[in-house]
Write an enzyme that holds these catalytic residues in place. Structure first.
Site, PDB file in Angstrom:
ATOM      1  N   LYS A  35      -2.783  -9.924  62.927  1.00 53.52           N
ATOM      2  CA  LYS A  35      -2.759 -11.187  62.192  1.00 53.52           C
ATOM      3  C   LYS A  35      -4.121 -11.434  61.535  1.00 53.52           C
ATOM      4  CE  LYS A  35      -4.011 -13.847  66.309  1.00 53.52           C
ATOM      5  NZ  LYS A  35      -3.686 -14.981  67.190  1.00 53.52           N
ATOM      6  N   TYR A 255     -33.735 -22.523  51.425  1.00 57.59           N
ATOM      7  CA  TYR A 255     -33.289 -23.899  51.238  1.00 57.59           C
ATOM      8  C   TYR A 255     -33.790 -24.804  52.359  1.00 57.59           C
ATOM      9  CZ  TYR A 255     -29.964 -22.835  47.487  1.00 57.59           C
ATOM     10  OH  TYR A 255     -29.387 -22.480  46.307  1.00 57.59           O
TER      11      TYR A 255
END
Length: 359
Positions: A35, A255
């Site tokens: 999955k 940042y």
């Protein structure tokens, strides 16, 4: 020139890990869990490589469609069962097996006019309290399902372990004891063992094991790494340096100016970031490999880039190879630094990356 960020998939490692599962759980059938695009590895390539698997576990009809369209003929199990009656004709056409875990699913099987098409796994909640019928409801549900003409017999029984990754887990022992008691009147084919159960709880192996993370060469246990179990990482996230420069003492990096240079020092910019699947919250100090040697991430990762401390690799230059996790650096370690689990990182690998297969 192509952006250097890429995913390398080692198919030989995948086959090796499957063989290890056969060794650890001899005589058991293996439902390979594929999955979520095989945990980011590519559902079709993984299923085609694992031709020895007894079945495949998927989360939804769309994943099963991918496998059947690609020529996969083994049984495919819908781990969450049908989401509604409208799916039943397609489930029959694709010859899928279903996990039945809720009263509403029993009702749509009772009401359908389709006959004899549904191989089911009846799921009982042995303590995880996610999916499954409560133990006290099992007998009544079993009796109802025995009368349903849409169902192929015999019915199989399934549950799921909640804490098998913890050594000596008392909860796991309770779940195993309860599951054994619940199955005693039926003697049904049974499945309980996830990856952690396969490794650490032989009593959970039953008739079928359901490995996911193990297939991809990653330990599901809290206190061990894959190499300790002779597992080989299947995925390597790799890139290269695209800039090298010297930054002066006290100057910030990245940042938010969250990290400042403690001295004049070389830094490198890697062409990979959270837009590729590298976890944004991987803390300063998270290791990556530059030319096979450890260096540390510094500052906050950007969408397409991250910054590394090159003081331990002062000869590094633009174009040098970087490994963010994989064959030589465990994803378990990266997950630890990011405060998450390997599953989440693998499922976040972005499809914009080049995927390269070998083995």
């Amino acid at each position: 020139m192509t952006r250097p960020a890429k995913v390398i998939i080692d198919l030989a490692a995948l086959r090796h890990n499957f063989s290890r599962i056969r060794e650890i759980a001899p005589g058991r059938k293996v439902m390979a869990i594929v999955k979520a695009d095989a945990y980011g590895h590519g559902i079709v390539r993984v299923a085609q490589t694992l031709s020895a698997a007894d079945s495949f576990g998927v989360a939804c009809l769309e994943e099963a469609e991918q496998l059947r369209t690609s020529g996969i003929e083994q049984p495919i199990v819908l781990l969450e069962g049908p989401y509604g009656a409208a799916e039943l004709p397609r489930i029959r056409a694709l010859q899928l097996e279903m996990v039945i875990h809720h009263h509403s699913q029993v009702e749509i099987l009772e009401q359908t006019r389709l006959r004899g098409f549904a191989q089911i796994w009846l799921k009982v909640d042995s303590g995880m309290h996610r999916l499954g019928f409560l133990p006290e409801d099992l007998a009544a549900i079993w009796q109802r399902l025995e009368k349903v003409k849409a169902i192929k017999k015999p019915i199989r029984l399934m549950s799921h372990l909640a804490a098998a990754n913890e050594a000596g887990s008392a909860m796991t022992r309770r779940q195993l004891e309860l599951f054994s008691q619940l199955n005693a009147p039926y003697g049904a084919e049974q499945s309980m063992a996830n990856s952690a159960g396969v490794l650490a709880w032989p009593d959970s192996h039953g008739d079928w094991v359901r490995p996911g993370l193990l297939l991809y060469g990653i330990s599901p246990l809290d206190d061990t790494l894959s190499a300790e179990h002779d597992l080989r990482p299947v995925m390597t996230l790799a890139s290269a340096l695209i800039s090298v420069k010297t930054i002066k003492k006290g100057e910030p990096v990245g940042y938010g100016a969250a990290w400042s240079c403690p001295e004049d020092m070389p830094i490198g910019i890697v062409a990979a970031g959270y837009g590729d699947g590298f976890p944004r919250h991987a803390a300063t100090g998270t290791p990556v490999l530059v030319n096979g040697r450890r260096v540390s991430v510094i500052g906050n990762a950007s969408m397409d880039m991250l910054t590394v401390d090159l003081r331990k690799q002062p000869q590094a230059q633009v174009g040098d190879a970087v490994e963010l996790w994989g064959a030589n650096l465990s994803i378990e370690e990266i997950a630890h630094h990011a405060g998450t689990i390997p599953y989440e990182i693998l499922c976040g690998v972005h499809k914009r990356l080049r995927f390269i297969e070998h083995g």
